[in-house]
Motif scaffolding. Structure first.
Motif, PDB file in Angstrom:
ATOM      1  N   UNK A  10       0.826  -1.214   0.000  1.00 26.10           N
ATOM      2  CA  UNK A  10       0.000   0.000   0.000  1.00 26.10           C
ATOM      3  C   UNK A  10       0.861   1.265   0.000  1.00 26.10           C
ATOM      4  N   UNK A  11       1.907   1.255   0.799  1.00 24.32           N
ATOM      5  CA  UNK A  11       2.791   2.414   0.874  1.00 24.32           C
ATOM      6  C   UNK A  11       3.551   2.604  -0.442  1.00 24.32           C
ATOM      7  N   UNK A  12       3.980   1.525  -1.060  1.00 30.01           N
ATOM      8  CA  UNK A  12       4.663   1.603  -2.353  1.00 30.01           C
ATOM      9  C   UNK A  12       3.747   2.184  -3.414  1.00 30.01           C
ATOM     10  N   UNK A  13       2.506   1.731  -3.439  1.00 30.90           N
ATOM     11  CA  UNK A  13       1.535   2.268  -4.403  1.00 30.90           C
ATOM     12  C   UNK A  13       1.338   3.759  -4.156  1.00 30.90           C
ATOM     13  N   UNK A  14       1.281   4.170  -2.896  1.00 26.40           N
ATOM     14  CA  UNK A  14       1.120   5.594  -2.569  1.00 26.40           C
ATOM     15  C   UNK A  14       2.293   6.407  -3.126  1.00 26.40           C
ATOM     16  N   UNK A  15       3.511   5.920  -2.906  1.00 23.02           N
ATOM     17  CA  UNK A  15       4.681   6.655  -3.397  1.00 23.02           C
ATOM     18  C   UNK A  15       4.758   6.652  -4.922  1.00 23.02           C
ATOM     19  N   UNK A  16       4.319   5.570  -5.561  1.00 25.52           N
ATOM     20  CA  UNK A  16       4.291   5.557  -7.024  1.00 25.52           C
ATOM     21  C   UNK A  16       3.267   6.551  -7.561  1.00 25.52           C
ATOM     22  N   UNK A  17       2.148   6.699  -6.867  1.00 26.66           N
ATOM     23  CA  UNK A  17       1.117   7.639  -7.311  1.00 26.66           C
ATOM     24  C   UNK A  17       1.519   9.094  -7.083  1.00 26.66           C
ATOM     25  N   UNK A  18       2.165   9.370  -5.961  1.00 23.88           N
ATOM     26  CA  UNK A  18       2.465  10.761  -5.624  1.00 23.88           C
ATOM     27  C   UNK A  18       3.850  11.210  -6.081  1.00 23.88           C
ATOM     28  N   UNK A  19       4.810  10.299  -6.143  1.00 23.05           N
ATOM     29  CA  UNK A  19       6.202  10.617  -6.515  1.00 23.05           C
ATOM     30  C   UNK A  19       6.762  11.754  -5.660  1.00 23.05           C
ATOM     31  N   UNK A  20       6.448  11.704  -4.367  1.00 23.38           N
ATOM     32  CA  UNK A  20       6.883  12.753  -3.450  1.00 23.38           C
ATOM     33  C   UNK A  20       7.337  12.091  -2.156  1.00 23.38           C
ATOM     34  N   UNK A  21       8.595  12.334  -1.757  1.00 24.69           N
ATOM     35  CA  UNK A  21       9.128  11.732  -0.545  1.00 24.69           C
ATOM     36  C   UNK A  21       9.365  12.761   0.559  1.00 24.69           C
ATOM     37  N   UNK A  22       8.528  13.805   0.571  1.00 25.64           N
ATOM     38  CA  UNK A  22       8.639  14.782   1.652  1.00 25.64           C
ATOM     39  C   UNK A  22       8.104  14.163   2.946  1.00 25.64           C
ATOM     40  N   UNK A  23       8.470  14.770   4.064  1.00 26.06           N
ATOM     41  CA  UNK A  23       8.041  14.251   5.367  1.00 26.06           C
ATOM     42  C   UNK A  23       6.518  14.230   5.470  1.00 26.06           C
ATOM     43  N   UNK A  24       5.868  15.305   5.008  1.00 24.16           N
ATOM     44  CA  UNK A  24       4.403  15.362   5.074  1.00 24.16           C
ATOM     45  C   UNK A  24       3.771  14.250   4.243  1.00 24.16           C
ATOM     46  N   UNK A  25       4.301  13.998   3.055  1.00 27.70           N
ATOM     47  CA  UNK A  25       3.737  12.960   2.199  1.00 27.70           C
ATOM     48  C   UNK A  25       3.973  11.565   2.776  1.00 27.70           C
ATOM     49  N   UNK A  26       5.114  11.351   3.421  1.00 30.73           N
ATOM     50  CA  UNK A  26       5.376  10.066   4.064  1.00 30.73           C
ATOM     51  C   UNK A  26       4.390   9.837   5.200  1.00 30.73           C
TER      52      UNK A  26
END
Length: 129
Positions: A10-26
């Motif tokens: 689920x977390x991988x899919x989230x990062x693939x969708x958003x392409x953002x590794x900021x603290x807020x997005x994590x």
């Protein structure tokens, strides 16, 4: 252990969708991954997860090989086939199966039928007659 794999998926899919590794997005991604319902499905075994992850690792070089085949030799014949879903598949494993089929350039899943079938579109070379 399998619950951790669902969380990572689920977390991988989230990062693939958003392409953002900021603290807020994590923080948002972790929150969403934890809040999504698990569903009332049979617990998948670790062996099934490892088998699918191994198939994905094998599919990466296969995808490159198929891409070069399509570039170098024309693939002008199309087929639509039905493939049966492997028994006792949970939604997470079905998602990974669909990802695995769609990852390679010559195949794509057009539709998942609730009766346990994938509708798969394939391109292939037509042999000269």
């Amino acid at each position: 252990m399998v619950g951790h794999l669902n969380f990572i998926l689920r977390l991988t899919i989230w990062f693939l969708l958003t392409a953002d590794f900021s603290v807020a997005n994590i923080i948002i991604g972790v929150s969403i991954a934890l809040l999504l319902p698990g569903g009332k499905t049979a617990r998948e075994s670790l062996k099934d997860w490892l088998r699918v992850l191994g198939e994905i690792i094998v599919a990466i070089p296969q995808a490159y090989i198929e891409a070069f085949e399509i570039i170098l030799r024309p693939h002008n014949h199309e087929d639509i086939t039905m493939e049966q879903v492997k028994p006792r598949r949970t939604p997470g494993l079905i998602f990974l199966d669909i990802f695995l089929i769609t990852f390679t350039p010559k195949t794509i899943v057009l539709k998942y039928h609730e009766a346990g079938w994938y509708e798969v579109h394939r391109v292939r070379r037509r042999r000269k007659v």
